[in-house]
Design an enzyme around this catalytic site. Structure first.
Site, PDB file in Angstrom:
ATOM      1  N   ASP A 262       0.824  -1.195   0.000  1.00 14.38           N
ATOM      2  CA  ASP A 262       0.000   0.000   0.000  1.00 14.38           C
ATOM      3  C   ASP A 262       0.864   1.252   0.000  1.00 14.38           C
ATOM      4  O   ASP A 262       1.942   1.265   0.562  1.00 14.38           O
ATOM      5  CB  ASP A 262      -0.918   0.019   1.222  1.00 14.38           C
ATOM      6  CG  ASP A 262      -1.892   1.182   1.155  1.00 14.38           C
ATOM      7  OD1 ASP A 262      -2.704   1.208   0.217  1.00 14.38           O
ATOM      8  OD2 ASP A 262      -1.809   2.079   2.011  1.00 14.38           O
ATOM      9  N   GLU A 351      -2.698  -1.770  -5.625  1.00 14.89           N
ATOM     10  CA  GLU A 351      -4.006  -1.237  -6.008  1.00 14.89           C
ATOM     11  C   GLU A 351      -3.913  -0.627  -7.398  1.00 14.89           C
ATOM     12  O   GLU A 351      -2.862  -0.196  -7.843  1.00 14.89           O
ATOM     13  CB  GLU A 351      -4.494  -0.207  -4.986  1.00 14.89           C
ATOM     14  CG  GLU A 351      -3.540   0.932  -4.776  1.00 14.89           C
ATOM     15  CD  GLU A 351      -4.012   1.903  -3.701  1.00 14.89           C
ATOM     16  OE1 GLU A 351      -5.232   2.098  -3.592  1.00 14.89           O
ATOM     17  OE2 GLU A 351      -3.152   2.446  -3.004  1.00 14.89           O
ATOM     18  N   ASP A 433      -1.772   2.414   6.962  1.00 15.65           N
ATOM     19  CA  ASP A 433      -1.120   1.825   5.785  1.00 15.65           C
ATOM     20  C   ASP A 433      -1.011   0.300   5.921  1.00 15.65           C
ATOM     21  O   ASP A 433      -1.224  -0.439   4.970  1.00 15.65           O
ATOM     22  CB  ASP A 433       0.284   2.410   5.595  1.00 15.65           C
ATOM     23  CG  ASP A 433       0.254   3.923   5.488  1.00 15.65           C
ATOM     24  OD1 ASP A 433      -0.802   4.470   5.098  1.00 15.65           O
ATOM     25  OD2 ASP A 433       1.278   4.561   5.802  1.00 15.65           O
TER      26      ASP A 433
END
Ligand SMILES: [Zn+2]
Length: 465
Positions: A262, A351, A433
């Site tokens: 992330d 992502e 995170d």
């Protein structure tokens, strides 16, 4: 020879070269070379504009003819034939035109025909520019036919001096299997690159790795692209390399379960598996913030100058230089993180970034993390391919930061300033995170397919079969 070869190249030492690789170096040019380089960049613009103008005129003539025909109820094709847009026909047309062999070749004052300054520059500059014009037109026509994903591409823009980045390309026209010492583009010593027609060009930085790869037949240069950014010329050597060693591609000591990565806001990125194990955070945001702050100062300095003044010119140069530094710093930091990740993990989950939404973001911390994350995905995708690591891209609507990794509850009220995720349902308190990284690691692809969602456009795909 095209960069997008489908049959792998065999080097002089018998190595199969199929991995697209680019090496970049800054150049230390003398004043004579600087003049010549600027001329080449000008010749590239000139050549591209020549083709674009021809094609534009042809399209306009045909469209007028078609209107006249349809007004008279006729349905036949316009009498003016359409031009071929292939790189091959562009090269032939331009060569004939510049050498005085075509009907509309320029006529000089002394009565000779052809482009007067054509012999001053390597012919490759014109040929590569013709190919680039054809490629730009191909993108335009594919977009018009609806065969191209992404935003619609308009008719290619004319190359205006001062508006486009000065650049040109030279090919390494070497026959397959010949020793690198006979190639037109080659290292003559650790600090010098030989370019056809230019002779020796001095480079900055260590060249040992690329020279050793070339000597061992593990890298072959297809072309050299010379680009001037912020006043400095750089060379990008694009080519094909041998695959990494089998041990490197199928390592057994990597983390076998999926690892989520992330974007961080305090750290560069955070990595964790579904159980929160292998938590790794990569630092560097502070350095990026400092660099970004200098960028702001340089921007303000520019705003205080008078348009057209010497001071403005200087301030603009300073701004460009600062900008280059920010980009280089980011690339360096992100390279460390991406290398470590492909080194340690077998499956990575990242992502899908909404690139369009990333462009304008006034929140400084957010824009830093967006830019770093964009660069990280790009690097992870190509390095993963080199090392035989799988990258999965979670879909854009997967709420990785808003979901509680303890109980699966989704909180919709989480804003960017909240650094800690605390769950009202199960009472979990966890770093934001880390929570997101764990959720990414648990993400399940609906239909299993190795990631192709993000397009690693800057690394041309080559067949590895
Ligand atoms: Zn919870």
């Amino acid at each position: 020879m095209s960069q997008r070869t489908t049959t792998p190249l065999i080097s002089h030492s018998g190595q199969v070269l199929s991995r697209a690789v680019t090496f970049q170096f800054a150049l230390d040019l003398n004043s004579e070379q600087r003049v010549l380089f600027a001329k080449c960049a000008g010749a590239r613009r000139f050549t591209m504009n020549h083709h674009l103008a021809r094609v534009k005129e042809n399209l306009e003539v045909r469209s007028t003819e078609r209107e006249v025909l349809s007004a008279s109820g006729d349905t036949c094709e316009p009498s003016t034939p359409s031009l071929s847009w292939s790189g091959f026909s562009f090269i032939n047309e331009f060569n004939a035109w510049k050498n005085g062999a075509s009907e509309d070749s320029p006529v000089n004052e002394d009565g000779t025909r052809g482009l007067a300054w054509r012999h001053e520059l390597p012919g490759d500059v014109f040929e590569c520019a013709s190919v680039d014009a054809a490629r730009a037109l191909e993108n335009f026509s594919a977009s018009r036919r609806g065969e191209r994903s992404g935003a619609a591409v308009g008719f290619p823009r004319f190359q205006a001096k001062g508006k486009v980045t000065p650049s040109f390309r030279l090919r390494n026209r070497a026959t397959s299997g010949t020793a690198p010492s006979c190639h037109p583009i080659r290292f003559s010593d650790p600090a010098h690159l030989r370019l056809p027609r230019f002779g020796q060009v001095k480079l900055f930085g260590p060249t040992r790795k690329v020279r050793r790869m070339i000597e061992a037949g593990r890298f072959h240069i297809y072309s050299a692209t010379l680009t001037q950014r912020a006043g400095r010329w750089t060379v990008s050597l694009t080519g094909v390399a041998a695959q990494l060693h089998q041990d490197e591609r199928s390592r057994t000591n990597r983390h076998a379960v999926p690892v989520g990565v992330d974007r961080g806001i305090i750290s560069l990125c955070v990595a964790a598996d579904a159980n929160g194990v292998l938590t790794q955070s990569f630092e560097g945001v502070k350095t990026l913030k400092q660099a970004q702050a200098k960028l702001k100062v340089a921007n303000q300095a520019l705003a205080r100058t008078t348009p057209g003044s010497k001071g403005r010119q200087r301030a603009r140069g300073q701004l460009a230089k600062t900008h280059r530094k920010v980009v280089n710093t980011r690339r360096y930091l992100v390279h460390q993180a991406s290398s470590a990740l492909v080194d340690q993990c077998q499956i990575l989950v990242i992502e899908d970034l909404n690139v369009a939404g990333m462009v304008r973001n006034r929140h400084l911390a957010r824009s830093i993390s967006d830019a770093a994350m964009g660069e990280l995905s790009r690097q992870l995708l190509y390095k993963a391919r080199w090392h035989g690591v799988e990258v999965r891209v979670a879909d854009r609507f997967f709420p990785s930061s808003k979901t509680c990794s303890g109980c699966g509850e989704v909180r919709n009220d989480l804003d960017l300033s909240t650094r800690t995720y605390s769950c009202g349902t199960c009472g979990l308190v966890i770093g934001r995170d880390l929570n997101a990284a764990i959720n990414l690691a648990r993400w399940q692809p609906k239909e299993y397919s190795p990631s192709t969602l993000l397009d690693p456009t800057r690394v041309p795909l080559l067949s590895t079969a």
